[in-house]
Design a protein around this motif. Structure first.
Motif, PDB file in Angstrom:
ATOM      1  N   LEU A 116       0.692  -1.348   0.094  1.00 51.11           N
ATOM      2  CA  LEU A 116       0.116  -0.152  -0.050  1.00 51.11           C
ATOM      3  C   LEU A 116       0.829   1.151  -0.191  1.00 51.11           C
ATOM      4  O   LEU A 116       0.672   2.069  -0.816  1.00 51.11           O
ATOM      5  CB  LEU A 116      -0.832  -0.027   1.196  1.00 51.11           C
ATOM      6  N   ASP A 117       1.990   1.231   0.789  1.00 52.67           N
ATOM      7  CA  ASP A 117       2.862   2.474   0.759  1.00 52.67           C
ATOM      8  C   ASP A 117       3.457   2.825  -0.362  1.00 52.67           C
ATOM      9  O   ASP A 117       3.737   3.801  -0.921  1.00 52.67           O
ATOM     10  CB  ASP A 117       3.783   2.394   2.055  1.00 52.67           C
ATOM     11  N   ASN A 118       3.800   1.711  -1.215  1.00 51.61           N
ATOM     12  CA  ASN A 118       4.566   1.833  -2.301  1.00 51.61           C
ATOM     13  C   ASN A 118       3.757   2.514  -3.288  1.00 51.61           C
ATOM     14  O   ASN A 118       4.277   3.425  -4.115  1.00 51.61           O
ATOM     15  CB  ASN A 118       5.050   0.516  -2.749  1.00 51.61           C
ATOM     16  N   VAL A 119       2.235   2.240  -3.326  1.00 48.04           N
ATOM     17  CA  VAL A 119       1.446   2.964  -4.220  1.00 48.04           C
ATOM     18  C   VAL A 119       1.150   4.416  -3.609  1.00 48.04           C
ATOM     19  O   VAL A 119       1.269   5.436  -4.435  1.00 48.04           O
ATOM     20  CB  VAL A 119       0.153   2.264  -4.371  1.00 48.04           C
ATOM     21  N   MET A 120       1.030   4.344  -2.357  1.00 43.82           N
ATOM     22  CA  MET A 120       0.756   5.745  -1.906  1.00 43.82           C
ATOM     23  C   MET A 120       1.846   6.771  -2.061  1.00 43.82           C
ATOM     24  O   MET A 120       1.442   7.837  -2.345  1.00 43.82           O
ATOM     25  CB  MET A 120       0.602   5.625  -0.126  1.00 43.82           C
ATOM     26  N   VAL A 121       3.024   6.518  -2.043  1.00 44.82           N
ATOM     27  CA  VAL A 121       4.179   7.311  -1.809  1.00 44.82           C
ATOM     28  C   VAL A 121       4.389   8.006  -3.424  1.00 44.82           C
ATOM     29  O   VAL A 121       4.627   9.269  -3.332  1.00 44.82           O
ATOM     30  CB  VAL A 121       5.363   6.756  -1.778  1.00 44.82           C
ATOM     31  N   VAL A 122       3.840   7.415  -4.318  1.00 42.26           N
ATOM     32  CA  VAL A 122       3.780   8.209  -5.637  1.00 42.26           C
ATOM     33  C   VAL A 122       2.631   8.884  -5.683  1.00 42.26           C
ATOM     34  O   VAL A 122       2.515  10.032  -6.174  1.00 42.26           O
ATOM     35  CB  VAL A 122       3.510   6.723  -7.018  1.00 42.26           C
ATOM     36  N   GLY A 123       1.283   8.611  -5.354  1.00 36.88           N
ATOM     37  CA  GLY A 123       0.204   9.119  -5.352  1.00 36.88           C
ATOM     38  C   GLY A 123       0.146  10.384  -4.494  1.00 36.88           C
ATOM     39  O   GLY A 123      -0.544  11.553  -4.825  1.00 36.88           O
ATOM     40  N   LEU A 124       0.926  10.518  -3.419  1.00 35.22           N
ATOM     41  CA  LEU A 124       1.068  11.805  -2.441  1.00 35.22           C
ATOM     42  C   LEU A 124       1.691  12.677  -2.970  1.00 35.22           C
ATOM     43  O   LEU A 124       1.764  14.221  -2.817  1.00 35.22           O
ATOM     44  CB  LEU A 124       1.721  11.337  -1.135  1.00 35.22           C
ATOM     45  N   LEU A 125       2.602  12.540  -4.389  1.00 32.42           N
ATOM     46  CA  LEU A 125       3.338  13.703  -5.077  1.00 32.42           C
ATOM     47  C   LEU A 125       2.161  14.529  -5.800  1.00 32.42           C
ATOM     48  O   LEU A 125       2.550  15.610  -6.091  1.00 32.42           O
ATOM     49  CB  LEU A 125       4.260  12.922  -6.225  1.00 32.42           C
ATOM     50  N   LYS A 126       0.846  14.048  -5.898  1.00 33.19           N
ATOM     51  CA  LYS A 126      -0.077  14.626  -6.455  1.00 33.19           C
ATOM     52  C   LYS A 126      -1.324  15.058  -6.054  1.00 33.19           C
ATOM     53  O   LYS A 126      -1.849  16.157  -6.326  1.00 33.19           O
ATOM     54  CB  LYS A 126      -0.374  13.866  -7.958  1.00 33.19           C
ATOM     55  N   HIS A 127      -1.440  14.027  -5.001  1.00 30.82           N
ATOM     56  CA  HIS A 127      -2.970  14.137  -4.207  1.00 30.82           C
ATOM     57  C   HIS A 127      -2.668  14.862  -2.926  1.00 30.82           C
ATOM     58  O   HIS A 127      -1.738  14.644  -2.201  1.00 30.82           O
ATOM     59  CB  HIS A 127      -3.727  12.810  -3.959  1.00 30.82           C
ATOM     60  N   ASN A 128      -3.613  15.799  -2.505  1.00 32.35           N
ATOM     61  CA  ASN A 128      -3.411  16.518  -1.197  1.00 32.35           C
ATOM     62  C   ASN A 128      -4.319  15.564  -0.083  1.00 32.35           C
ATOM     63  O   ASN A 128      -3.670  15.661   1.142  1.00 32.35           O
ATOM     64  CB  ASN A 128      -4.339  17.755  -1.604  1.00 32.35           C
TER      65      ASN A 128
END
Length: 274
Positions: A116-128
């Motif tokens: 989950l964190d491997n996915v989230m870390v990329v998403g957090l670059l764009k999502h607030n």
């Protein structure tokens, strides 16, 4: 739903694209004045012999590498055309974050992070919103058959197939306009290869534009458009139409069409000397 060929919308185009590498005093031209259009919603497959420039082209199109000469222009739906060739490194990084996704042969997951964190870390670059992002990541993980009990697993606790499925989710978490895949099944066994290709086919059937480099017939069959490179230029291409299932599966209601696609692709590759 795919549009007819004459109504396809261009999403990327290149003009006189060149890429050279210099080793010592020797310059090798890998891409040679290449003109190419990529269309929205297509599953475009790039093939060619080793050294033909496949991966070099993929990295140039995605903004992962810079061409030596020529222009690359993106035309996302509802947005003004954007030339990326002259972007600074920071501009390219933002462009990749906002517009494209990646799946590589090696999954490049962070061993110290859970699935989950491997996915989230990329998403957090764009999502607030971390909450909204987590919900989206979990939904996508479930979709690729990674259930809640596996979300906390680290890469060393996953099979190769599961790792690559996480990598696919990571590649689409930011809803890219184009998903680039460089030999995404090259390190997988036959069953995991089928699973990952099924995921890519499903994404494409829902409108995800995909550009994939591959050297295998099984992976190439998932594309509707096959481009063949030789010595840095496009030798030819063929349009297969949408993927309609395995041509060997007797239970496939579209098996006749699947067999036609397979025969057309095989004949095309034979003509290319593949």
């Amino acid at each position: 739903m795919k549009t007819p060929a004459d109504e396809k919308k261009r999403i990327i185009h290149t003009k006189d694209l060149c890429k050279s590498f210099t080793t010592g005093s020797v310059e090798q031209q890998v891409l040679k004045s290449l003109d190419l259009e990529i269309y929205q919603g297509d599953f475009t497959v790039i093939m060619g012999n080793s050294g033909s420039g496949k991966s070099t082209l993929l990295y140039a199109l995605s903004g992962m590498d810079r061409p030596s000469m020529g222009a690359i222009t993106y035309e996302p739906p509802g947005q003004e055309p954007t030339g990326i060739t002259m972007f600074s490194n920071d501009q390219l990084a933002r462009f990749r974050r906002d517009h494209v996704g990646f799946v590589f042969q090696q999954n490049y997951l962070n061993d110290s992070m859970s699935a989950l964190d491997n996915v989230m870390v990329v998403g957090l670059l764009k999502h607030n919103s971390r909450k909204e992002l987590a919900a989206k990541a979990k939904e996508l993980l479930k979709r690729v058959e990674i259930e809640e009990g596996d979300w906390d697993k680290f890469p060393t606790q996953m099979s190769g197939g599961m790792q690559q499925r996480v990598a696919v989710v990571r590649g689409v978490i930011n809803s890219p306009e184009v998903l680039f895949a460089d030999e995404p099944t090259g390190a997988l066994n036959s069953q995991n290869t089928e699973n990952v290709l099924n995921i890519l086919s499903d994404l494409n059937s829902e409108g995800q534009s995909i550009v994939m480099v591959t050297h295998t017939l099984a992976a190439a069959e998932r594309g509707n458009r096959i481009i063949y490179l030789a010595d840095g230029i496009i030798s030819d291409e063929v349009e297969l139409g949408p993927y309609v299932g395995n041509y060997k599966d007797e239970s496939n209601p579209d098996i006749d069409r699947a067999k036609e696609r397979h025969a057309k692709l095989k004949s095309f590759l034979q003509d290319m000397g593949w």
